[in-house]
Design an enzyme around this catalytic site. Structure first.
Site, mmCIF file in Angstrom:
data_model
loop_
_atom_site.group_PDB
_atom_site.id
_atom_site.type_symbol
_atom_site.label_atom_id
_atom_site.label_comp_id
_atom_site.label_asym_id
_atom_site.label_seq_id
_atom_site.Cartn_x
_atom_site.Cartn_y
_atom_site.Cartn_z
ATOM 1 N N CYS A 23 -0.140 3.332 3.535
ATOM 2 C CA CYS A 23 0.265 2.893 4.876
ATOM 3 C C CYS A 23 1.457 1.939 4.838
ATOM 4 O O CYS A 23 1.853 1.394 5.872
ATOM 5 C CB CYS A 23 -0.916 2.296 5.648
ATOM 6 S SG CYS A 23 -1.617 0.819 4.913
ATOM 7 N N LYS A 51 -0.605 -5.466 0.947
ATOM 8 C CA LYS A 51 -2.008 -5.321 0.590
ATOM 9 C C LYS A 51 -2.463 -6.574 -0.160
ATOM 10 O O LYS A 51 -2.194 -6.706 -1.362
ATOM 11 C CB LYS A 51 -2.134 -4.085 -0.315
ATOM 12 C CG LYS A 51 -3.518 -3.527 -0.450
ATOM 13 C CD LYS A 51 -3.391 -2.190 -1.161
ATOM 14 C CE LYS A 51 -4.677 -1.635 -1.643
ATOM 15 N NZ LYS A 51 -4.447 -0.430 -2.436
ATOM 16 N N CYS A 54 -15.654 1.850 8.832
ATOM 17 C CA CYS A 54 -15.586 1.138 7.564
ATOM 18 C C CYS A 54 -16.469 -0.098 7.643
ATOM 19 O O CYS A 54 -16.664 -0.647 8.725
ATOM 20 C CB CYS A 54 -14.145 0.666 7.330
ATOM 21 S SG CYS A 54 -13.311 1.576 6.060
ATOM 22 N N CYS A 83 -18.663 3.904 5.802
ATOM 23 C CA CYS A 83 -20.056 4.296 6.015
ATOM 24 C C CYS A 83 -20.140 5.451 7.022
ATOM 25 O O CYS A 83 -19.801 5.285 8.192
ATOM 26 C CB CYS A 83 -20.849 3.093 6.518
ATOM 27 S SG CYS A 83 -22.549 3.487 6.896
ATOM 28 N N CYS A 133 0.840 -1.194 0.000
ATOM 29 C CA CYS A 133 0.000 0.000 0.000
ATOM 30 C C CYS A 133 0.877 1.247 0.000
ATOM 31 O O CYS A 133 1.772 1.375 0.832
ATOM 32 C CB CYS A 133 -0.902 -0.033 1.226
ATOM 33 S SG CYS A 133 -1.903 1.448 1.345
ATOM 34 N N HIS A 162 -7.349 0.188 0.724
ATOM 35 C CA HIS A 162 -6.968 1.195 1.717
ATOM 36 C C HIS A 162 -8.113 2.193 1.905
ATOM 37 O O HIS A 162 -8.635 2.746 0.945
ATOM 38 C CB HIS A 162 -5.706 1.937 1.270
ATOM 39 C CG HIS A 162 -5.231 2.925 2.293
ATOM 40 N ND1 HIS A 162 -4.389 2.574 3.328
ATOM 41 C CD2 HIS A 162 -5.524 4.240 2.465
ATOM 42 C CE1 HIS A 162 -4.169 3.643 4.076
ATOM 43 N NE2 HIS A 162 -4.848 4.667 3.584
ATOM 44 N N CYS A 188 -9.995 5.924 7.439
ATOM 45 C CA CYS A 188 -9.473 5.192 8.602
ATOM 46 C C CYS A 188 -7.952 5.102 8.546
ATOM 47 O O CYS A 188 -7.327 4.720 9.531
ATOM 48 C CB CYS A 188 -10.054 3.782 8.650
ATOM 49 S SG CYS A 188 -11.839 3.717 8.668
HETATM 50 ZN ZN LIG Z 1 -12.877 3.631 6.674
HETATM 51 ZN ZN LIG Z 2 -3.128 0.959 3.250
#
Ligand SMILES: [Zn+2]
Ligand SMILES: [Zn+2]
Length: 310
Positions: free
Chosen positions: A105, A109, A136, A130, A102, A115, A119
């Site tokens: 971060c 992945k 998430c 949401c 990723c 990702h 968050c």
């Molecule tokens: Zn999220």
């Molecule tokens: Zn990530």
């Protein structure tokens, strides 16, 4: 750089407030909806039974709602590509699909992870972020989310029918006594008409979200994957259900218990490139337990599952 970080932080805080605000708004609406059923002086037996049902749906949906908000949606805990997986893939020309890191971060992945900018984590089978739950929706909390939609729909429907009968009685049966014969308060009719409008809107809103969820579960997709034209292994609806709602007896799938899920980070997501390579070939390798090569995947899956429950 510093100011950029500050800006990001501010954006995050702002969005968090939005999520919390929406949760409070939903809670007020739900409680107010129930309150409006107490406006009537007399309720028919059917209305009374519907109200009892509504209270039951309210309690269950509340549990689902809280679990959706506070559960880990499925943060990818394995931060580097597992050696076991690399070893298994050595001869299979599939390595390209498992080597994604990723860029946000910096962790591994897996093919079905995504990702989430909000968050700032990679979430396994991320469906969407949401705002209404301020969390998430991913592999580990999708069951609670789907059940929340189901039970909150039943709740709204019950409240809606109580008021439709109430309005019918008001206009047809007790026309000469007007609203006072049905209500304790003068602004009762205003509240009832307003709640009917809210109910109508949210019945359509919730059923369309629930239908989206049923469709993605049917196709073994997440909402993100459906937008990307990708999908998981195609199998029967009930097999796909188990992947989202837990691999256990059907009635557990209807109550907000913690689902038994075996997160398989090796699970592949089919896109154009994989379909071009031939999907049956890949399915055989990954899912056929009799195929010695798939043993590696099975072990890998169990390893992760153990880590999750310990
Ligand atoms: Zn999220
Ligand atoms: Zn990530």
């Amino acid at each position: 750089m510093f100011s950029e970080q500050n800006h990001d932080e501010r954006q995050k805080i702002k969005k968090n407030y939005l999520g919390i605000g929406l949760i409070i708004f939903v809670q007020i609406l739900i409680i107010w909806g129930l309150y409006t059923t107490f406006i009537y002086n007399n309720l028919r037996e059917l209305q009374n039974n519907l109200r009892n049902l509504a209270i039951l749906f309210w309690i269950i949906s509340e549990i689902c709602y809280i679990r959706t908000q506070f559960s880990d949606p499925g943060e990818v805990q394995q931060k580097i590509v597992p050696l076991k997986l690399l070893h298994a893939l050595k001869d299979l020309q599939l390595l390209q699909f498992y080597q994604n890191v990723c860029d946000k971060c910096n962790s591994w992945k897996p093919p079905r992870a995504h990702h989430c900018k909000r968050c700032n984590k990679c979430i396994y089978k991320m469906d969407h972020h949401c705002e209404w739950t301020n969390n998430c929706i991913g592999a580990l909390n999708q069951k609670y989310f789907v059940l929340f939609l189901l039970y909150v729909f039943c709740y709204i429907l019950a409240i809606f029918i109580i008021h439709i009968i109430g309005i019918y009685d008001y206009y047809v049966t007790n026309q000469q006594h007007m609203w006072n014969s049905l209500t304790n308060q003068n602004f009762g009719i205003f509240q009832v008409l307003l709640i009917i409008i809210f109910c109508t809107f949210f019945l359509f809103f919730v059923i369309s979200m629930l239908w989206d969820q049923i469709q993605v579960i049917r196709d073994n997709q997440t909402v993100i994957e459906s937008l990307q034209g990708k999908f998981g292994r195609q199998q029967s609806f009930f097999e796909n259900m188990k992947q989202f709602m837990g691999d256990e007896k059907w009635y557990y799938q209807l109550i907000p218990t913690t689902p038994i899920l075996k997160l398989n980070y090796a699970e592949i997501v089919y896109g154009e490139s994989l379909v071009n390579m031939g999907t049956s070939y890949l399915e055989d390798i990954i899912y056929d337990e009799k195929n010695p090569k798939s043993v590696y995947f099975a072990e890998f899956m169990i390893d992760n599952y153990k880590k999750k429950v310990s």
